[in-house]
Design an enzyme around this catalytic site. Structure first.
Site, PDB file in Angstrom:
ATOM      1  N   HIS A 160      -7.397  -4.437  -3.348  1.00  0.00           N
ATOM      2  CA  HIS A 160      -6.398  -3.758  -2.539  1.00  0.00           C
ATOM      3  C   HIS A 160      -6.181  -4.555  -1.257  1.00  0.00           C
ATOM      4  O   HIS A 160      -7.114  -5.111  -0.691  1.00  0.00           O
ATOM      5  CB  HIS A 160      -6.872  -2.337  -2.204  1.00  0.00           C
ATOM      6  N   ASP A 186      -8.279  -3.123  -7.649  1.00  0.00           N
ATOM      7  CA  ASP A 186      -7.906  -2.179  -6.598  1.00  0.00           C
ATOM      8  C   ASP A 186      -8.411  -0.788  -6.961  1.00  0.00           C
ATOM      9  O   ASP A 186      -7.898  -0.167  -7.892  1.00  0.00           O
ATOM     10  CB  ASP A 186      -6.383  -2.160  -6.462  1.00  0.00           C
ATOM     11  N   CYS A 206       0.848  -1.197   0.000  1.00  0.00           N
ATOM     12  CA  CYS A 206       0.000   0.000   0.000  1.00  0.00           C
ATOM     13  C   CYS A 206       0.892   1.259   0.000  1.00  0.00           C
ATOM     14  O   CYS A 206       1.770   1.382  -0.841  1.00  0.00           O
ATOM     15  CB  CYS A 206      -0.954  -0.053   1.185  1.00  0.00           C
TER      16      CYS A 206
END
Length: 247
Positions: free
Chosen positions: A214, A183, A125
């Site tokens: 994600h 995502d 991330c």
């Protein structure tokens, strides 16, 4: 491989940075990986991932990425409040602050008798972006970026000419870029932008897009995909083996 875990408080230009160190319990020297968390800092999933990497023969350093903005030891919860606080922190810290954080860790590593001088980076991330940022450091030979957020945007504050995508010429090692096609934080147009910029800069990289959401690497919550996570780790270990052990 048996591992050991400890923490060290490193001094940076922007304050004390707690850094967690997970490494093999061995008398020999080992390569190191700067491992960057999500916006929540060293949660259970991040610690387990770091220890998993360490169990494969690497010293893994997990810094508190928002150390300037939180008390030492802060871990944010995977809930709305934690997400809101983490996103606020992300938008409050200038990207160049991570550069001085990286230098502090690299300089500390250079003083450790168990470090063999070979360095990689990895992250999930925002941590994928911060790993990408760490690749600007000349010591970093290989970097694995998992669904790196905000490379295609201006969310993280930066000075003119200091956006991570404006400094591609400083990346000397090999990159692994892995993305989830479902995502919403990094849409297809954003991924394409990053890809084209890397091609134009003639960087050494591999590119993978999988059918994942994600945070599919996080072994907690509904988006975890164990099969994709296994593939991701295999790709990362291949990258690190080639660049930190053989290369």
């Amino acid at each position: 491989m048996i591992i050991q875990s400890a923490s060290v408080d490193l001094q940076t230009p922007t304050g004390t940075m707690r850094t967690y160190v997970h490494r093999p319990k061995t008398d020999g020297k080992v390569p190191a990986i700067l491992f960057y968390s999500e916006i929540f800092q060293q949660t259970g999933p991040i610690e387990r991932a770091a220890r998993f990497l360490a169990g494969h023969g690497y010293a893994v350093l997990v810094s508190e990425v928002f150390h300037e903005l939180n008390p030492i030891g802060t871990v944010l919860a995977y809930d709305d409040a934690g997400r809101d606080k983490g996103n606020a922190d992300k938008m409050a810290k200038d990207v160049q602050g991570y550069d001085s954080d990286n230098r502090a860790m690299i300089e500390w590593l250079s003083q450790q008798a168990w470090y063999d001088g070979k360095l990689g980076a990895m992250g999930f991330c925002i941590g994928g972006h911060l790993a990408f940022r760490a690749a600007l450091q000349p010591e970093v030979r290989a970097t694995a970026c998992f669904y790196a957020t905000d490379l295609h945007s201006q969310v993280i504050p930066n000075q003119p000419g200091q956006h991570s995508m404006e400094r591609l010429a400083d990346i000397g090692g090999e990159l692994l870029m892995l993305w989830g096609k479902q995502d919403p934080h990094i849409p297809a147009a954003g991924r394409a932008q990053v890809y084209q910029r890397l091609v134009q800069a003639e960087r050494n990289f591999t590119w993978h897009e999988v059918n994942g959401q994600h945070a599919f690497m996080r072994d907690e919550g509904d988006r975890y995909d164990a099969q994709l996570a296994s593939i991701g780790y295999q790709l990362a270990f291949d990258l690190f083996d080639r660049n930190l052990r053989i290369g």
